[in-house]
Design an enzyme around this catalytic site. Sequence first.
Site, PDB file in Angstrom:
ATOM      1  N   GLU A  99      19.800 -43.243 -62.611  1.00 21.85           N
ATOM      2  CA  GLU A  99      18.889 -44.257 -63.127  1.00 21.85           C
ATOM      3  C   GLU A  99      19.204 -45.598 -62.482  1.00 21.85           C
ATOM      4  O   GLU A  99      20.382 -45.938 -62.294  1.00 21.85           O
ATOM      5  CB  GLU A  99      19.035 -44.388 -64.649  1.00 21.85           C
ATOM      6  CG  GLU A  99      18.751 -43.108 -65.405  1.00 21.85           C
ATOM      7  CD  GLU A  99      19.236 -43.143 -66.844  1.00 21.85           C
ATOM      8  OE1 GLU A  99      18.747 -42.323 -67.639  1.00 21.85           O
ATOM      9  OE2 GLU A  99      20.117 -43.970 -67.166  1.00 21.85           O
ATOM     10  N   LYS A 135      20.110 -49.267 -62.249  1.00 24.29           N
ATOM     11  CA  LYS A 135      20.872 -50.128 -63.157  1.00 24.29           C
ATOM     12  C   LYS A 135      20.164 -51.484 -63.212  1.00 24.29           C
ATOM     13  O   LYS A 135      20.242 -52.270 -62.278  1.00 24.29           O
ATOM     14  CB  LYS A 135      22.310 -50.280 -62.661  1.00 24.29           C
ATOM     15  CG  LYS A 135      23.226 -51.039 -63.594  1.00 24.29           C
ATOM     16  CD  LYS A 135      24.658 -51.007 -63.074  1.00 24.29           C
ATOM     17  CE  LYS A 135      25.592 -51.765 -63.995  1.00 24.29           C
ATOM     18  NZ  LYS A 135      25.315 -53.222 -63.969  1.00 24.29           N
ATOM     19  N   ASP A 142      19.286 -55.215 -64.013  1.00 24.48           N
ATOM     20  CA  ASP A 142      20.097 -56.420 -64.185  1.00 24.48           C
ATOM     21  C   ASP A 142      19.471 -57.276 -65.278  1.00 24.48           C
ATOM     22  O   ASP A 142      18.667 -58.179 -65.015  1.00 24.48           O
ATOM     23  CB  ASP A 142      20.164 -57.188 -62.862  1.00 24.48           C
ATOM     24  CG  ASP A 142      21.353 -58.125 -62.818  1.00 24.48           C
ATOM     25  OD1 ASP A 142      22.175 -58.089 -63.750  1.00 24.48           O
ATOM     26  OD2 ASP A 142      21.463 -58.903 -61.848  1.00 24.48           O
ATOM     27  N   TYR A 200      17.266 -46.638 -71.889  1.00 21.38           N
ATOM     28  CA  TYR A 200      18.045 -45.772 -71.008  1.00 21.38           C
ATOM     29  C   TYR A 200      18.946 -44.768 -71.734  1.00 21.38           C
ATOM     30  O   TYR A 200      19.600 -43.945 -71.075  1.00 21.38           O
ATOM     31  CB  TYR A 200      18.897 -46.606 -70.040  1.00 21.38           C
ATOM     32  CG  TYR A 200      19.935 -47.490 -70.705  1.00 21.38           C
ATOM     33  CD1 TYR A 200      21.118 -46.970 -71.222  1.00 21.38           C
ATOM     34  CD2 TYR A 200      19.734 -48.856 -70.797  1.00 21.38           C
ATOM     35  CE1 TYR A 200      22.064 -47.773 -71.815  1.00 21.38           C
ATOM     36  CE2 TYR A 200      20.672 -49.679 -71.391  1.00 21.38           C
ATOM     37  CZ  TYR A 200      21.836 -49.129 -71.898  1.00 21.38           C
ATOM     38  OH  TYR A 200      22.770 -49.942 -72.496  1.00 21.38           O
ATOM     39  N   LYS A 217      27.315 -49.548 -57.240  1.00 23.34           N
ATOM     40  CA  LYS A 217      26.825 -50.907 -57.047  1.00 23.34           C
ATOM     41  C   LYS A 217      26.267 -51.080 -55.638  1.00 23.34           C
ATOM     42  O   LYS A 217      26.921 -50.728 -54.643  1.00 23.34           O
ATOM     43  CB  LYS A 217      27.953 -51.920 -57.284  1.00 23.34           C
ATOM     44  CG  LYS A 217      28.533 -51.883 -58.689  1.00 23.34           C
ATOM     45  CD  LYS A 217      27.540 -52.291 -59.757  1.00 23.34           C
ATOM     46  CE  LYS A 217      27.242 -53.758 -59.745  1.00 23.34           C
ATOM     47  NZ  LYS A 217      28.322 -54.592 -60.300  1.00 23.34           N
ATOM     48  N   CYS A 272      11.014 -87.311 -35.976  1.00 21.68           N
ATOM     49  CA  CYS A 272      11.088 -85.885 -35.657  1.00 21.68           C
ATOM     50  C   CYS A 272      12.335 -85.594 -34.837  1.00 21.68           C
ATOM     51  O   CYS A 272      12.577 -86.259 -33.817  1.00 21.68           O
ATOM     52  CB  CYS A 272       9.837 -85.472 -34.881  1.00 21.68           C
ATOM     53  SG  CYS A 272       9.899 -83.775 -34.255  1.00 21.68           S
ATOM     54  N   CYS A 276      10.928 -84.530 -31.058  1.00 23.22           N
ATOM     55  CA  CYS A 276      10.184 -85.400 -30.132  1.00 23.22           C
ATOM     56  C   CYS A 276      10.346 -86.877 -30.437  1.00 23.22           C
ATOM     57  O   CYS A 276       9.900 -87.727 -29.648  1.00 23.22           O
ATOM     58  CB  CYS A 276       8.703 -85.029 -30.138  1.00 23.22           C
ATOM     59  SG  CYS A 276       7.837 -85.467 -31.677  1.00 23.22           S
ATOM     60  N   CYS A 293       5.704 -83.777 -38.640  1.00 24.10           N
ATOM     61  CA  CYS A 293       5.637 -84.500 -37.371  1.00 24.10           C
ATOM     62  C   CYS A 293       4.167 -84.510 -36.944  1.00 24.10           C
ATOM     63  O   CYS A 293       3.570 -83.439 -36.770  1.00 24.10           O
ATOM     64  CB  CYS A 293       6.497 -83.814 -36.317  1.00 24.10           C
ATOM     65  SG  CYS A 293       6.194 -84.430 -34.635  1.00 24.10           S
ATOM     66  N   CYS A 312       4.387 -81.991 -29.737  1.00 28.57           N
ATOM     67  CA  CYS A 312       5.830 -81.861 -29.992  1.00 28.57           C
ATOM     68  C   CYS A 312       6.322 -80.529 -29.441  1.00 28.57           C
ATOM     69  O   CYS A 312       5.734 -79.477 -29.717  1.00 28.57           O
ATOM     70  CB  CYS A 312       6.082 -81.932 -31.491  1.00 28.57           C
ATOM     71  SG  CYS A 312       7.775 -81.567 -31.985  1.00 28.57           S
TER      72      CYS A 312
END
Length: 678
Positions: A115, A117, A119, A227, A317, A411, A414, A429, A434
């Site tokens: 199954e 897991k 969180d 579960y 895990k 910028c 440039c 910019c 550029c």
Amino acid sequence: MPADPAAVERVKQLREQINHYNYRYYVLDSPVVSDAEYDALMRELKELEARYSDLVTSDSPTQRVGAPPLAEFGVVTHRVPLLSLANAFSDEDLDAWHQRASKLLDGRAFDIVCELKIDGLAIALVYEDGMLKQGATRGDGLQGEDVTPNLRTIKSIPLAVPVDGAPRRFEVRGEVYMPRTSFRRLNEERARQGQPLFANPRNSAAGSVRQLDSRITAERRLDIFVYALGWAEGGSPMPDNHWETMRRLKQMGFKLNPNSRQCRSLDEAKAYCCEWGEKRAGLDYDTDGVVVKANPFSVQGQLGAVGREPRWATAYKFPAEQAVTLLKDIGVNVGRTGSLNPYAILEPVRVSGVTVKQATLHNEDDIRRKDIRVGDWVVVERAGEVIPQVVGPVLDRRTGQEREFRMPETCPECGARVVKSEGEAMTRCPNTACPAQLYESLRHFAGVMEIEGAGDVLCAQLLEKGLVKDAADLYALTQEQLLTLERMGDKLATKVLAQIEGSKTRPLARLIFALGIRHVGERIAELLAQHFGGIEALAAASVDDIMKVPDIGPAIAESVVAYFREPRNLRVVKKLREAGVRMREEASGVTGPRPLAGKTFVVTGTLDAFSRDSAEAAIKGLGGTAGSSVSRKTDYVVVGRDAGSKLEKAKVLGVKVLNEAEFLELLRQAEARTGKGR
């Protein structure tokens, strides 16, 4: 053997650290270390206690499951403790768990249930005579918090279940979680209100369940997966194994994770772990691993538990999706639309099995909102993301030496003075010439138009040598010019030119997307191509004209009009036309009604009767839209063999799924409505 003074001191340090982290995680719902760091500390403590048995005490974190319940809630004593799980981090760890279990069973084989897991926050629900009587958090495994009013607000938790076929009194266990979509919505709302953001969906779920005002919980859009059956008494007996018991609970109205699997061997269980390690990104909830458990209750009873951990189950895990590392600096790059994009320069750290040195920071406003500073210890995640991102700072680890970030006034590529329009998050910019914008635009165009060979290196060389000044110049390149570039031979040059020539026939929607118009992605380009039918009509359209296209609002319409008002862009389009690039949508050959108009399809997997392109062409020919990613706006997902994450996402979002036979029937019916049968 007795412990030496160094071991005694280290055990003391580890316990203090882990107890503090447990308090932040379980009680305050505000973690200060990543799961990987916590797991490493716990492993070290377990190893020391295994080596020096005289150091094991009843109050050690290894003998606990979580943290004590908060006093604000009523305390619930669990009739059967909610145990913790030992962790497995590799196939070798799974082998070791299975070998230990088999040895205790004298070699007797047993089937396994796997199954995901989840969180979230573990909870226990008690039912009497079919009615929900009590809901509690896991707490420390022995006692939890009575959060019944809050849990009653979660719509997927049944308030009543059928009495027939059920025990008279029983407890089910599950994981309350916050879907990723709900988490993003919640943090956006908190940001607008100037409130601190939640670090991740798990802490959002825990903080929501443990509200003193259940009205707040009700607003948080929480969900649950059940579960396990904790215990049962009276009434109808339950099956003698976990898998069938879960099927019975599903019949009673409890929500189960649809991705669980019964495995006949450990190899099947390993394959499941590997499969979901890759597919989890497509889920709408966080999962940090797989629970691998013996299926027969007789086997579970025989294996028993050691301390607070059952021998009959283990938690495999996945590589950590989050990690904590040092933010060394913040850099800025320039995107193809001129946006200045800040990024984090990090002390290298492993996240999801990959070494991460840089991560996105989105924009200056996001940095301010999260209060991220250079020199901070920060949480970095890849959860479902290809590009790592900085979640936020670990405030407890600040020293006072950190410094705030300021966007540059010019910028970095440039030197043009940057601008930030009112109401926009991005600084830009304004210089369309550029070099950084030209490079990113060229890469984008080559990628969208599927010009293989024209990758990062070639695009950089072409600009550096002055062979192209915009994307349209690609179609004027010669063999001789390409051969002047580094590592370019006759064969590769011929291939690149052939790819460039072939790109001239790409669909109109590809060209519109490739132009790099702000706010115009793949789907919007499809809509524009279908509606206007050609670049000329699109270039001549007004904002009102474009807003008549379904799903297109003023921001997109204004961006399209602004693009075609720019003389430089018009010159690029003119050169593309003169080079022979396709400028109009090809007639579909279907006359009369367009029965799939307004419907969006996503094709995934391998079909027998179609290639991917021919399936999408059939959809477009009947007026539908062929998308590349699944969202809530998708109407159908067409699945063939080996369908992957798109199928999983469709299930999560509730999008209708069609197999190939169903897809063929839908096309047949649609074509019949046009007057032409398949």
